[in-house]
Design an enzyme around this catalytic site. Structure first.
Site, short mmCIF file in Angstrom:
data_model
loop_
_atom_site.label_atom_id
_atom_site.label_comp_id
_atom_site.label_asym_id
_atom_site.label_seq_id
_atom_site.Cartn_x
_atom_site.Cartn_y
_atom_site.Cartn_z
N SER A 84 0.72 -1.23 -0.08
CA SER A 84 0.06 0.13 0.14
C SER A 84 0.80 1.16 -0.11
CB SER A 84 -0.86 0.03 1.17
OG SER A 84 -1.58 1.41 1.39
N TYR A 87 -2.34 -0.93 10.45
CA TYR A 87 -2.14 -1.31 9.03
C TYR A 87 -0.75 -0.69 8.74
CZ TYR A 87 -3.80 -1.42 4.27
OH TYR A 87 -3.93 -1.50 2.89
#
Length: 276
Positions: free
Chosen positions: A158, A171
């Site tokens: 990401s 995350y």
């Protein structure tokens, strides 16, 4: 016109290597076997379809049995095989197929919360699912890749593997760890024909992104209708969500002949986020 392979040389001898693939050759994965996690929807489903369309047999892994069934039925043949599993159950990972040529680590969840309020069990779950699980899957599939002298590990990271955002401690931690893991795999696997890379999109139009809109609104103190503009698209120059098919196309390239020397790096698909 000369074949593109005419310019390929053995790096050790400098001699022409007639076995090297043409860089612009079509991506043909016939005979290859892939395992894609988080494959019931979003990026994982698009990746599974892309690999299958190139000829690979794909083990599509997710805990969403209905989503997997729809994915496999949509393939129209046996190229996509549904494997129902909870990827956060680390002990259960040993039951998954290991004779895998291509491993795509994609499964993930999100939780948006200030650190002081972040549930401990949620933090642990995210790290198990998004870091410990990829490590175990890589560990148990590398022997097969090494034995045949070819393999591809593609980690769906990401922009948060390269940048941090407030309220996403688990995350961001997991994605930064995945980046490091991918580089270690690249160093160990490269001499044995196995490459490892990361794909780093900004916000992708997936159920995962849609599900966090309410949490983003609550945490930032704004209406849900403003989350897309003021939070998700604010740091990017290209003011739109990334489509899952775009990510799948890059994954397919990383499994193809033109990516043989692409190893240990990360590919940003972030609309300019990391250009700041």
């Amino acid at each position: 016109m000369p074949d593109a392979r005419d310019d390929a040389r053995d790096p050790a001898t400098g001699h022409l290597d007639r076995a090297a693939p043409a860089p612009n050759a079509p991506i043909d994965l016939t005979g290859r076997t892939a395992l894609v996690t988080g494959a019931a929807s979003g990026i994982g489903a698009s990746v599974a379809r892309a690999l299958a369309s190139a000829g690979a047999t794909v083990h599509a892994v997710d805990r969403d049995e209905d989503g997997l069934r729809a994915l496999a039925d949509g393939a129209g043949d046996s190229s996509i095989r549904a494997v129902t599993a909870d990827l956060a159950d680390l002990d259960a990972l040993a039951e998954l197929p290991t004779a895998v040529d291509i491993l795509v680590n994609n499964a993930g969840v999100q939780h948006v919360s200030p650190i002081e309020e972040f549930p401990l069990e949620r933090f642990d779950l995210i790290l198990d699912l998004m870091l410990a699980s990829p490590f175990r899957l890589i560990r148990q599939t590398l022997p097969h890749m090494y034995a045949q002298g070819w393999g591809r590990v593609v980690n769906i990271s990401s922009v948060h593997g390269l940048r941090a955002s407030a309220f996403k401690s688990a995350y961001v931690t997991a994605k930064h760890g995945l980046e490091g893991l991918s580089k270690v795999v690249a160093l160990e696997g490269g001499p044995r024909g196995v490459t490892s890379t990361c794909v780093n999109p900004a916000y992708v139009r997936t159920p995962l992104v849609e599900a966090q809109i309410a949490d983003q609104a609550r945490t930032h103190g704004i209406p849900e209708t403003e989350v897309l503009e003021k939070v998700m698209l604010d740091p990017v120059a290209v003011k739109r969500l990334v489509e899952p098919e775009e990510v799948a196309a890059l994954v397919l390239f990383l499994c193809g002949p033109a990516s043989a020397s692409v190893n240990g790096t990360s590919f940003s698909m972030d609309g300019g986020w990391t250009a700041h």
